[in-house]
Scaffold this active site. Structure first.
Site, PDB file in Angstrom:
ATOM      1  N   LYS A  13       0.748  -1.191  -0.010  1.00 54.58           N
ATOM      2  CA  LYS A  13       0.137  -0.072  -0.024  1.00 54.58           C
ATOM      3  C   LYS A  13       0.894   1.212  -0.163  1.00 54.58           C
ATOM      4  CE  LYS A  13      -3.763  -2.278   2.401  1.00 54.58           C
ATOM      5  NZ  LYS A  13      -4.452  -2.202   3.645  1.00 54.58           N
ATOM      6  N   PHE A  61     -16.212   3.700   6.774  1.00 55.55           N
ATOM      7  CA  PHE A  61     -14.556   3.797   6.468  1.00 55.55           C
ATOM      8  C   PHE A  61     -14.124   3.769   4.874  1.00 55.55           C
ATOM      9  CE2 PHE A  61     -15.276  -0.862   6.966  1.00 55.55           C
ATOM     10  CZ  PHE A  61     -14.562  -1.257   5.917  1.00 55.55           C
ATOM     11  N   ARG A  89      -1.122 -14.693   3.750  1.00 54.62           N
ATOM     12  CA  ARG A  89      -1.556 -14.075   4.693  1.00 54.62           C
ATOM     13  C   ARG A  89      -0.849 -14.393   6.168  1.00 54.62           C
ATOM     14  NH1 ARG A  89      -5.853 -10.629   3.894  1.00 54.62           N
ATOM     15  NH2 ARG A  89      -6.913 -11.339   5.867  1.00 54.62           N
ATOM     16  N   THR A  95      -4.580  -8.232  10.175  1.00 55.23           N
ATOM     17  CA  THR A  95      -4.998  -6.770   9.584  1.00 55.23           C
ATOM     18  C   THR A  95      -4.658  -6.031  10.300  1.00 55.23           C
ATOM     19  OG1 THR A  95      -6.637  -8.188   8.214  1.00 55.23           O
ATOM     20  CG2 THR A  95      -6.785  -5.826   8.352  1.00 55.23           C
ATOM     21  N   ARG A 106       3.344  -6.905   8.982  1.00 54.46           N
ATOM     22  CA  ARG A 106       2.502  -5.917   9.674  1.00 54.46           C
ATOM     23  C   ARG A 106       2.829  -5.978  11.170  1.00 54.46           C
ATOM     24  NH1 ARG A 106      -2.896  -8.017   7.092  1.00 54.46           N
ATOM     25  NH2 ARG A 106      -2.954  -6.904   5.140  1.00 54.46           N
ATOM     26  N   ASN A 116      -1.664  -0.204   7.248  1.00 50.75           N
ATOM     27  CA  ASN A 116      -1.161  -1.697   7.582  1.00 50.75           C
ATOM     28  C   ASN A 116      -0.395  -2.273   6.512  1.00 50.75           C
ATOM     29  OD1 ASN A 116      -2.971  -2.393   5.708  1.00 50.75           O
ATOM     30  ND2 ASN A 116      -4.402  -3.831   7.404  1.00 50.75           N
ATOM     31  N   HIS A 119      -1.775  -5.493   1.507  1.00 48.33           N
ATOM     32  CA  HIS A 119      -2.845  -6.278   1.309  1.00 48.33           C
ATOM     33  C   HIS A 119      -2.682  -7.543   0.641  1.00 48.33           C
ATOM     34  CE1 HIS A 119      -6.983  -7.509  -0.104  1.00 48.33           C
ATOM     35  NE2 HIS A 119      -6.271  -7.859  -1.262  1.00 48.33           N
TER      36      HIS A 119
END
EC number: 2.7.4.6
Length: 153
Positions: A13, A61, A89, A95, A106, A116, A119
């Site tokens: 991100k 959000f 993951r 998350t 993360r 975070n 993705h």
């Protein structure tokens, strides 16, 4: 791609790109033994983000999330390997970075839920949908990794 391998979509991100974390994030997947089959730097628009986050459209959000995702470049990647969706993951961590274990991306680089860093697709079906959103078929490179024989039986 063999019947045991799958593909996943992993995006760094804007916060991860701006903080200079790209190489460290990519290296986690490479060191695990996964094969990079597509990569590009993208400035996402509203349409792409609304399709990508379709399940969140209308939630309170959502506008803030889209604004953040448009605030800078996103590094879009596709990785291939055995169990890569689930393992991807795990490599990313929870998350919410505060709930992520040390040693995860993360857990090591994130603090706030809204920043975070990455993705990752949450299922094989989601991975296929997301890969098709972010990449054209001809952008996915099918190649044989010489190290595969050292990773897989």
């Amino acid at each position: 791609m063999s019947s045991q391998t799958e593909r996943t979509f992993i995006a760094v991100k804007p916060d991860g790109v701006q903080r200079g974390l790209v190489s460290q994030i990519l290296s986690r997947f490479e060191k695990k033994g996964y094969k990079l089959v597509a990569i590009k730097l993208v400035k996402a628009d509203d349409k792409l983000l609304e399709q990508h986050y379709a399940e969140h459209v209308g939630k309170p959000f959502f506008p803030k999330m889209v604004s953040f995702m448009k605030s800078g470049p996103i590094l879009a990647t596709v990785w291939e390997g055995k169990d890569v969706v689930r393992q991807g993951r795990t490599i990313l961590g929870a998350t919410n970075p505060l709930g992520s274990a040390p040693g995860t991306i993360r857990g090591d680089f994130g603090i706030d839920l809204g920043r975070n860093v990455c993705h990752g697709s949450d299922s094989v079906d989601s991975a296929e949908r997301e890969i098709n959103l972010w990449f054209k078929k001809e952008e996915l490179v099918d190649w044989e990794s010489n190290q595969a024989k050292w990773i897989y039986e």
